[in-house]
Design an enzyme around this catalytic site. Structure first.
Site, PDB file in Angstrom:
ATOM      1  N   THR A 130       0.825  -1.209   0.000  1.00  0.00           N
ATOM      2  CA  THR A 130       0.000   0.000   0.000  1.00  0.00           C
ATOM      3  C   THR A 130       0.858   1.259   0.000  1.00  0.00           C
ATOM      4  O   THR A 130       1.996   1.246   0.502  1.00  0.00           O
ATOM      5  CB  THR A 130      -0.892  -0.013   1.257  1.00  0.00           C
ATOM      6  OG1 THR A 130      -1.466   1.280   1.437  1.00  0.00           O
ATOM      7  CG2 THR A 130      -0.108  -0.349   2.524  1.00  0.00           C
ATOM      8  N   ASP A 131       0.296   2.354  -0.488  1.00  0.00           N
ATOM      9  CA  ASP A 131       1.011   3.639  -0.405  1.00  0.00           C
ATOM     10  C   ASP A 131       1.031   4.170   1.034  1.00  0.00           C
ATOM     11  O   ASP A 131       1.771   5.113   1.334  1.00  0.00           O
ATOM     12  CB  ASP A 131       0.391   4.676  -1.357  1.00  0.00           C
ATOM     13  CG  ASP A 131      -1.055   5.021  -1.049  1.00  0.00           C
ATOM     14  OD1 ASP A 131      -1.667   4.379  -0.175  1.00  0.00           O
ATOM     15  OD2 ASP A 131      -1.593   5.950  -1.695  1.00  0.00           O
ATOM     16  N   TYR A 155      -1.759  -0.853  10.897  1.00  0.00           N
ATOM     17  CA  TYR A 155      -1.902  -1.506   9.592  1.00  0.00           C
ATOM     18  C   TYR A 155      -0.729  -1.163   8.680  1.00  0.00           C
ATOM     19  O   TYR A 155      -0.045  -2.043   8.157  1.00  0.00           O
ATOM     20  CB  TYR A 155      -3.222  -1.093   8.923  1.00  0.00           C
ATOM     21  CG  TYR A 155      -3.258  -1.384   7.440  1.00  0.00           C
ATOM     22  CD1 TYR A 155      -3.284  -2.702   6.974  1.00  0.00           C
ATOM     23  CD2 TYR A 155      -3.233  -0.355   6.492  1.00  0.00           C
ATOM     24  CE1 TYR A 155      -3.293  -2.975   5.602  1.00  0.00           C
ATOM     25  CE2 TYR A 155      -3.245  -0.619   5.131  1.00  0.00           C
ATOM     26  CZ  TYR A 155      -3.273  -1.930   4.686  1.00  0.00           C
ATOM     27  OH  TYR A 155      -3.265  -2.203   3.343  1.00  0.00           O
ATOM     28  N   LYS A 159       2.361  -3.483   7.129  1.00  0.00           N
ATOM     29  CA  LYS A 159       2.626  -3.636   5.700  1.00  0.00           C
ATOM     30  C   LYS A 159       4.060  -3.199   5.376  1.00  0.00           C
ATOM     31  O   LYS A 159       4.746  -3.825   4.566  1.00  0.00           O
ATOM     32  CB  LYS A 159       1.622  -2.817   4.877  1.00  0.00           C
ATOM     33  CG  LYS A 159       0.192  -3.338   4.906  1.00  0.00           C
ATOM     34  CD  LYS A 159       0.034  -4.740   4.324  1.00  0.00           C
ATOM     35  CE  LYS A 159       0.256  -4.795   2.836  1.00  0.00           C
ATOM     36  NZ  LYS A 159      -0.098  -6.151   2.291  1.00  0.00           N
TER      37      LYS A 159
HETATM   38  P1  NAD Z   1      -9.345  -7.827   2.051  1.00  0.00           P
HETATM   39  O1  NAD Z   1      -9.350  -7.603   3.521  1.00  0.00           O
HETATM   40  O2  NAD Z   1     -10.569  -7.547   1.258  1.00  0.00           O
HETATM   41  O3  NAD Z   1      -8.949  -9.349   1.750  1.00  0.00           O
HETATM   42  C1  NAD Z   1      -7.919 -10.006   2.419  1.00  0.00           C
HETATM   43  C2  NAD Z   1      -8.045 -11.501   2.138  1.00  0.00           C
HETATM   44  O4  NAD Z   1      -6.934 -12.147   2.778  1.00  0.00           O
HETATM   45  C3  NAD Z   1      -9.321 -12.121   2.706  1.00  0.00           C
HETATM   46  O5  NAD Z   1      -9.916 -12.957   1.747  1.00  0.00           O
HETATM   47  C4  NAD Z   1      -8.820 -12.917   3.911  1.00  0.00           C
HETATM   48  O6  NAD Z   1      -9.601 -14.075   4.189  1.00  0.00           O
HETATM   49  C5  NAD Z   1      -7.412 -13.278   3.475  1.00  0.00           C
HETATM   50  N1  NAD Z   1      -6.544 -13.521   4.630  1.00  0.00           N
HETATM   51  C6  NAD Z   1      -6.395 -12.725   5.726  1.00  0.00           C
HETATM   52  N2  NAD Z   1      -5.545 -13.288   6.577  1.00  0.00           N
HETATM   53  C7  NAD Z   1      -5.126 -14.461   6.014  1.00  0.00           C
HETATM   54  C8  NAD Z   1      -4.217 -15.471   6.407  1.00  0.00           C
HETATM   55  N3  NAD Z   1      -3.579 -15.413   7.586  1.00  0.00           N
HETATM   56  N4  NAD Z   1      -4.010 -16.505   5.577  1.00  0.00           N
HETATM   57  C9  NAD Z   1      -4.648 -16.585   4.388  1.00  0.00           C
HETATM   58  N5  NAD Z   1      -5.539 -15.654   3.969  1.00  0.00           N
HETATM   59  C10 NAD Z   1      -5.766 -14.603   4.775  1.00  0.00           C
HETATM   60  O7  NAD Z   1      -8.103  -6.990   1.507  1.00  0.00           O
HETATM   61  P2  NAD Z   1      -7.961  -6.172   0.141  1.00  0.00           P
HETATM   62  O8  NAD Z   1      -8.548  -4.825   0.333  1.00  0.00           O
HETATM   63  O9  NAD Z   1      -8.404  -7.016  -0.978  1.00  0.00           O
HETATM   64  O10 NAD Z   1      -6.388  -5.989   0.083  1.00  0.00           O
HETATM   65  C11 NAD Z   1      -5.566  -6.991  -0.489  1.00  0.00           C
HETATM   66  C12 NAD Z   1      -4.119  -6.589  -0.363  1.00  0.00           C
HETATM   67  O11 NAD Z   1      -3.901  -5.334  -1.011  1.00  0.00           O
HETATM   68  C13 NAD Z   1      -3.662  -6.407   1.079  1.00  0.00           C
HETATM   69  O12 NAD Z   1      -2.360  -6.927   1.199  1.00  0.00           O
HETATM   70  C14 NAD Z   1      -3.677  -4.902   1.275  1.00  0.00           C
HETATM   71  O13 NAD Z   1      -2.708  -4.519   2.231  1.00  0.00           O
HETATM   72  C15 NAD Z   1      -3.316  -4.416  -0.101  1.00  0.00           C
HETATM   73  N6  NAD Z   1      -3.845  -3.083  -0.434  1.00  0.00           N
HETATM   74  C16 NAD Z   1      -5.174  -2.803  -0.316  1.00  0.00           C
HETATM   75  C17 NAD Z   1      -5.654  -1.547  -0.677  1.00  0.00           C
HETATM   76  C18 NAD Z   1      -7.120  -1.205  -0.615  1.00  0.00           C
HETATM   77  O14 NAD Z   1      -7.494  -0.079  -0.919  1.00  0.00           O
HETATM   78  N7  NAD Z   1      -8.005  -2.129  -0.262  1.00  0.00           N
HETATM   79  C19 NAD Z   1      -4.777  -0.578  -1.137  1.00  0.00           C
HETATM   80  C20 NAD Z   1      -3.421  -0.907  -1.243  1.00  0.00           C
HETATM   81  C21 NAD Z   1      -2.976  -2.158  -0.906  1.00  0.00           C
END
Ligand code: NAD
Length: 350
Positions: A130-131, A155, A159
């Site tokens: 993430t940013d 969080y 990350k």
């Molecule tokens: P989300 O919370 O919607 O989904 C996370 C998924 O990971 C879920 O399906 C969960 O069951 C699974 N998970 C969690 N812990 C786990 C574990 N210990 N073992 C296996 N699976 C596990 O998250 P998202 O919004 O889809 O984000 C996905 C990734 O992108 C993350 O790494 C997040 O940091 C990164 N990210 C998200 C955003 C955003 O705006 N949502 C922005 C930048 C980066």
């Protein structure tokens, strides 16, 4: 490619899974199915011969070793994480455990697999981050890949730590990795505790639409399907050991964003009074970063990638999707903590 996607039942992971299958890749979706997961997000590919699902936790070293041996992936796209900033304020432990220790366990499983198979050059460990690791910007400037890390929430700190582990596994063991840091995503299948779904669903229910502080925080919104496209681009064409920032080129204040969604709903689901009259300013999130903005020069110039939709186009698609998929979000609203105000518990004992 055969891609092992972690977190493929979540919001962004499921977009990656759907897109990868559509592009002709094989996918192994590894997900622990936490409160944030929803298998309906990948139901449309569940019977596809190139798709496999493994219900497993990335912190489980034995399970990870078994999955690598059974599926022999060409690449890992690591998205599994605890992802909600407000939940990280109330309970940071789960974030350290999954985002830091889980990434470590996965890196070790990937390294063991890669090493025991003759260190194939084409193997990739793609870490999706993430940013928010860069901290907060003032009124001007943008995050580049050289911006120093300065995470402000549990969080983003977790990350940041995971990013450093991935880099170290590349430098120390030679594991071929790529790393992406992207801005806030939005779009179909967005879990109903995050800002944009909250706004849409509160507006539809006639309840107050909560806006933190004065709504002046600025985010650079990225449509989730554009993000999935960018991730697959970096996986296939990114340079090993390199970081790519991914942004939507869509900077907007939260209050402006909320007003745009209200205006869309006034048109698509009219009611007696404008939806914006439901906006209610609430106590700010502690440590709330003021502004994020991505400088996308590297991914644009080196890989030729840029987002395909504007914020207004993406928001219209998103609002339409939520209007058309009520059973999906109704089922998730029943989950623990969803719809409640979280993340105010500063100073509370663990
Ligand atoms: P989300 O919370 O919607 O989904 C996370 C998924 O990971 C879920 O399906 C969960 O069951 C699974 N998970 C969690 N812990 C786990 C574990 N210990 N073992 C296996 N699976 C596990 O998250 P998202 O919004 O889809 O984000 C996905 C990734 O992108 C993350 O790494 C997040 O940091 C990164 N990210 C998200 C955003 C955003 O705006 N949502 C922005 C930048 C980066």
């Amino acid at each position: 490619m055969k891609i092992l996607v972690t977190g493929g039942a979540g919001f962004i992971g499921s977009a990656v899974v759907r897109r990868a299958i559509r592009d002709g890749h094989a996918v192994v979706n590894v997900d622990a199915l936490t409160y944030a997961a929803c298998l309906a997000n990948v139901a449309m590919v569940a019977d596809h011969p190139a798709y496999a699902f493994e219900h497993a936790d990335i912190r489980d070293a034995e399970a990870m070793a078994r999955i690598f041996a059974a599926h022999r992936p060409d690449a890992v796209m690591h998205l599994a994480a605890e992802s909600h900033v407000d939940r990280s304020i109330d309970g940071p432990g789960a974030f350290i455990d999954t985002n830091v220790r889980g990434t470590y366990v996965l890196l070790e499983a990937a390294r063991a697999w890669w090493t025991s198979n003759g260190r194939p050059e084409g193997f990739r460990f793609h870490h999706v981050s993430t940013d928010e690791v860069y901290g907060s910007l003032g009124a001007t400037g943008q995050f580049t890949e050289a911006t120093p890390y300065a995470p402000n929430s549990p969080y983003s700190a977790s990350k940041a730590a995971s990013d450093h582990l991935v880099r170290a596994w590349g430098e120390t063991y030679g594991l071929p990795y790529v790393l992406t840091n992207c801005s806030n995503n939005y779009g179909p299948y967005h879990f109903p505790e995050k800002l944009i779904p909250v706004v849409i669903l509160k507006a539809l229910s006639g309840e107050p639409i909560p806006v933190y502080g004065q709504g002046l925080n600025i985010r650079d919104w990225l449509y989730v399907e554009d993000h999935a496209d960018a991730l697959l681009t970096v996986l296939q064409r990114g340079e090993v050991g390199r970081t790519y920032n991914i942004g939507g080129e869509n900077e907007v204040t939260n209050i402006d964003l909320v007003r745009r969604i209200c205006a869309l709903l006034d048109r698509m689901r009219p009611q007696a009074r404008p939806h914006a009259e439901q906006i209610a300013f609430v106590t700010d999130r502690p440590g709330h970063d003021l502004r994020y903005a991505i400088d996308p020069t590297r991914i644009r110039t080196e890989l030729g990638w840029r987002p395909s939709v504007t914020l207004d186009q993406g928001l219209e698609r998103t609002v339409r999707w939520f209007l058309d998929n009520e059973p999906w979000w109704r089922a998730l609203q029943a989950r623990d903590g969803v719809g409640q105000r979280l993340g105010q518990a500063v100073g509370a004992a663990p």
